[in-house]
Design an enzyme around this catalytic site. Structure first.
Site, PDB file in Angstrom:
ATOM      1  N   GLU A  55     -59.842  48.658  31.419  1.00 22.66           N
ATOM      2  CA  GLU A  55     -58.481  48.946  31.321  1.00 22.66           C
ATOM      3  C   GLU A  55     -57.993  49.615  32.517  1.00 22.66           C
ATOM      4  O   GLU A  55     -56.700  49.445  32.786  1.00 22.66           O
ATOM      5  CB  GLU A  55     -58.538  50.082  30.071  1.00 22.66           C
ATOM      6  CG  GLU A  55     -58.662  49.725  28.562  1.00 22.66           C
ATOM      7  CD  GLU A  55     -60.042  49.492  28.365  1.00 22.66           C
ATOM      8  OE1 GLU A  55     -60.169  49.222  26.899  1.00 22.66           O
ATOM      9  OE2 GLU A  55     -60.938  50.010  29.023  1.00 22.66           O
ATOM     10  N   PHE A 117     -61.985  57.889  14.003  1.00 20.79           N
ATOM     11  CA  PHE A 117     -62.689  57.006  15.167  1.00 20.79           C
ATOM     12  C   PHE A 117     -61.817  56.711  16.138  1.00 20.79           C
ATOM     13  O   PHE A 117     -60.692  55.908  15.816  1.00 20.79           O
ATOM     14  CB  PHE A 117     -63.272  55.779  14.397  1.00 20.79           C
ATOM     15  CG  PHE A 117     -63.980  54.998  15.431  1.00 20.79           C
ATOM     16  CD1 PHE A 117     -65.375  55.437  16.143  1.00 20.79           C
ATOM     17  CD2 PHE A 117     -63.613  53.476  15.408  1.00 20.79           C
ATOM     18  CE1 PHE A 117     -65.723  54.460  16.825  1.00 20.79           C
ATOM     19  CE2 PHE A 117     -64.266  52.679  16.393  1.00 20.79           C
ATOM     20  CZ  PHE A 117     -65.113  53.219  17.019  1.00 20.79           C
ATOM     21  N   GLN A 118     -62.106  56.575  17.227  1.00 22.01           N
ATOM     22  CA  GLN A 118     -61.261  56.192  18.461  1.00 22.01           C
ATOM     23  C   GLN A 118     -59.908  56.792  18.615  1.00 22.01           C
ATOM     24  O   GLN A 118     -59.095  56.153  18.943  1.00 22.01           O
ATOM     25  CB  GLN A 118     -61.325  54.668  18.542  1.00 22.01           C
ATOM     26  CG  GLN A 118     -62.633  54.047  19.123  1.00 22.01           C
ATOM     27  CD  GLN A 118     -62.650  52.683  19.366  1.00 22.01           C
ATOM     28  OE1 GLN A 118     -61.613  51.880  19.009  1.00 22.01           O
ATOM     29  NE2 GLN A 118     -63.363  52.138  20.406  1.00 22.01           N
ATOM     30  N   LYS A 167     -51.646  52.188  14.264  1.00 23.72           N
ATOM     31  CA  LYS A 167     -51.711  51.043  13.478  1.00 23.72           C
ATOM     32  C   LYS A 167     -51.016  50.778  12.346  1.00 23.72           C
ATOM     33  O   LYS A 167     -50.413  49.740  12.027  1.00 23.72           O
ATOM     34  CB  LYS A 167     -53.391  51.024  13.430  1.00 23.72           C
ATOM     35  CG  LYS A 167     -53.665  49.771  13.042  1.00 23.72           C
ATOM     36  CD  LYS A 167     -55.453  49.756  12.864  1.00 23.72           C
ATOM     37  CE  LYS A 167     -55.853  48.406  12.619  1.00 23.72           C
ATOM     38  NZ  LYS A 167     -57.448  48.384  12.517  1.00 23.72           N
ATOM     39  N   MET A 483     -64.427  57.420  55.065  1.00 22.39           N
ATOM     40  CA  MET A 483     -63.477  58.732  55.462  1.00 22.39           C
ATOM     41  C   MET A 483     -64.162  59.777  55.122  1.00 22.39           C
ATOM     42  O   MET A 483     -63.961  60.738  55.920  1.00 22.39           O
ATOM     43  CB  MET A 483     -62.151  58.597  54.531  1.00 22.39           C
ATOM     44  CG  MET A 483     -61.221  59.634  55.099  1.00 22.39           C
ATOM     45  SD  MET A 483     -60.596  59.272  56.802  1.00 22.39           S
ATOM     46  CE  MET A 483     -59.095  57.957  56.504  1.00 22.39           C
TER      47      MET A 483
END
Length: 590
Positions: A55, A117-118, A167, A483
């Site tokens: 993602e 969940f999630q 959802k 760096m």
């Protein structure tokens, strides 16, 4: 396109709304909470979905698409870890004012707050790093929310907007209604500057003896490069372009002093430090430009023009604050200054222009060739610029290679330089280059990446290979977190704690490229650089990865050490330039 009043699911409404908003590409990954939206997405003839491998890659790809095109970039993820993986790109887009809409799934409305969940409160998590965000639980709100999200992302100061959709709202039935007007109380970006402020700015420009045009990314966002050039040529005032504004003003123009700041050119840094008037256009006086703020440009008055009023006076007092779109601000300044010129009133900057031009000639950005005959990274980037040309798009990661790319590529046009400026996100380059190539398929797109950055997001090469997105990647491979190693060399007695990546052995980048379905090339000799780049340029049907195995101790110069004054700029490790040559008879403003 679906007509008003049609009955459909919330998921269909979401995809239809995205179509109405002008979306042609979504970068994303499906998952449980967003899954209902992926079914109607399959039937969309307008939207191309590109399945990324992480993602974070989706978010950076949306950024790259937006930065290269000026249009809103769109990414999509599911709830919980899918959404939290977008946090870094959202923060990056927020810092660099990139227009982006992120659509995330959320658990059903009845389950929000139960640690389902999630489940993650992505709206709360991203509140400080988005321009605005929404949680949609009623399917009837989906079209209006999407329309508002795109409007907010692309107007005023651009930025990322998150739309989190439960959802349950995606699964419910609704009637699609695209709004005919948007009502956003309190959101009224000011684009037209106030005429009084323009008059006052004009007066200061004419009175100044040592003015500088300090140009930031806002000029590119405002599509104001042509107007900027007109202003510079009308007045003769020297121009500096920040890291985010490279390409806003042509590098080849004699008035251009280069990039200011921590790793800026001597001429740009000295020009700001010794100025008596800074005309800031779409820049924000960030710490990488100013050095120690109290010692920055101590004798300069400031005209600060920005579309975001919160930036004006935030770090440096503005003597003339101008809220407005940079294109309109510059256009109004041009009208006022032309009127003054017709009346015989123009600025007198001849001695000042000669002074900064002398510095530019005396202290060019250069580099030393390695004594052992190995490959100088600056040489690679210089030759890449010469061969690929100014029409190509260059997308850098973060670190030494980013600074070398900012200096050693010749930028002539806006939106040909993409990088993570404010947040400094390692891993930005490859997915952002992918997004840029999708948005500008006719352009050659080079990702200039470090071996450290590349290993954070190189899995998106699989996305490029599968989806026929033939980007080109130049890995500036110095086996190090370069760096950080440079700072350890300069400030930590060469104690190289945890900066050795062993990248010339593990992984084998050529084999890795081959494994991802790309063409892998390697180069470690100065004599082979041109031929290798030309071979990469000749391949148009596959992504190309070139492992440039460079000298590991090359450093970025000039440099202003963190926490010090810009007056302490070093041209090389122990060499401070002499630029305190202000004429005694010039007025110094207290």
């Amino acid at each position: 396109m679906t007509e008003q009043g049609a009955e459909m699911s919330g998921a269909q409404s979401l995809i239809t709304a995205l179509e109405h908003a002008g979306t042609d590409t979504i970068f994303g990954i499906p998952g449980g909470a967003i899954l209902p939206a992926y079914d109607p997405l399959m039937d969309s003839t307008q939207i191309r979905h590109i399945l990324v491998r992480h993602e974070q890659g989706a978010g950076h790809a949306a950024q790259g698409y937006a930065a290269a095109t000026g249009r809103v970039g769109v990414c999509m993820a599911t709830s919980g870890p899918g959404a939290t993986n977008l946090v870094t790109p959202l923060a990056d887009a927020h810092m660099d004012s990139v227009p982006m809409v992120a659509v995330t799934g959320q658990v059903g409305a009845s389950m929000i707050g139960t640690d389902a969940f999630q489940e993650a409160d992505i709206r709360g998590i991203t509140m400080p790093i988005t321009k605005h965000n929404f949680l949609v639980t009623d399917p009837a709100d989906i079209p209006r929310t999407v329309a508002e999200a795109f409007h907010i992302a692309s107007t005023g100061r651009p930025g990322p907007v998150l739309v989190d959709v439960a959802k349950s709202a995606l699964q419910a039935l609704t009637t699609f209604t695209w709004p005919t007007e948007l009502v956003l109380p309190g959101y009224r970006p000011v684009t037209r500057p106030h005429s009084k402020q323009i008059r006052e700015a004009t007066r200061l420009v004419l009175e100044a003896r040592r003015p500088v045009l300090y140009v930031g990314g806002g000029v590119i966002s405002a599509r104001a490069s042509r107007e900027l050039r007109e202003l510079a040529e009308l007045t003769g005032i020297p121009v500096v372009t920040t890291l985010m504004a490279r390409g806003a003003f042509p590098d080849s123009h004699p008035q251009h002093l280069g990039m200011p700041g921590m790793h800026g050119t001597v001429a740009a840094v000295a020009g700001l430090q010794r100025s008596d008037l800074i005309i800031s256009l779409g820049a924000r006086f960030d710490d990488r430009v100013t050095g120690t703020l109290s010692s920055f440009a101590p004798h300069a008055l400031v005209v600060h023009a920005d579309i975001d009023p919160a930036e004006i006076g935030k770090n440096r007092h503005a003597d003339v604050p101008i809220v407005g779109d940079c294109r309109e601000v510059i256009a109004d300044l041009l009208v006022a200054l032309r009127a003054e010129a017709e009346a015989g009133r123009t600025g007198d900057y001849e001695q000042w222009v000669d002074f900064v031009a002398g510095l530019k000639k005396r202290y060019p950005v250069g580099y030393d060739q390695p004594e052992d005959g190995s490959l100088a990274p600056q040489h690679v980037i210089q030759r890449l610029s010469a061969i690929a040309g100014p029409e190509a798009i260059y997308v850098a990661g973060v670190g030494q290679h980013q600074m070398w790319a900012a200096h050693f590529v010749d930028y002539e046009h806006p939106r040909t330089w993409l990088n993570s400026g404010g947040l400094g996100t390692m891993g930005y380059s490859v997915p952002a280059a992918m997004g840029a190539k999708v948005g500008r398929p006719e352009a050659t797109v080079w990702s200039i990446d470090g071996d450290g950055c590349f290993q954070m997001t190189n899995q998106e090469l699989a996305t490029c290979a599968i989806n026929d997105i033939p980007i080109k990647v130049a890995i500036i491979n110095n086996e190090s977190l370069g760096m950080v190693r440079q700072w350890q060399t300069l400030f930590y007695n060469e104690r190289y704690s945890n900066t050795d990546l062993h990248s010339k052995r593990i992984p084998d980048f050529v084999k890795l490229a081959d494994a991802y379905g790309c063409v892998g090339l390697a180069c470690d000799s100065p004599d082979d650089v041109d031929a290798t780049i030309e071979k990469a340029m000749a391949i148009d049907d596959l992504p190309v990865v070139v492992d440039f195995r460079v000298h590991r101790d090359a450093m970025v110069w000039p440099m202003v050490a963190a926490g010090t004054s810009n007056d302490e700029i070093k041209y090389a490790r122990d060499l401070a330039p002499q630029f305190d040559e202000v004429q005694d008879d010039w007025e110094v403003r207290a």
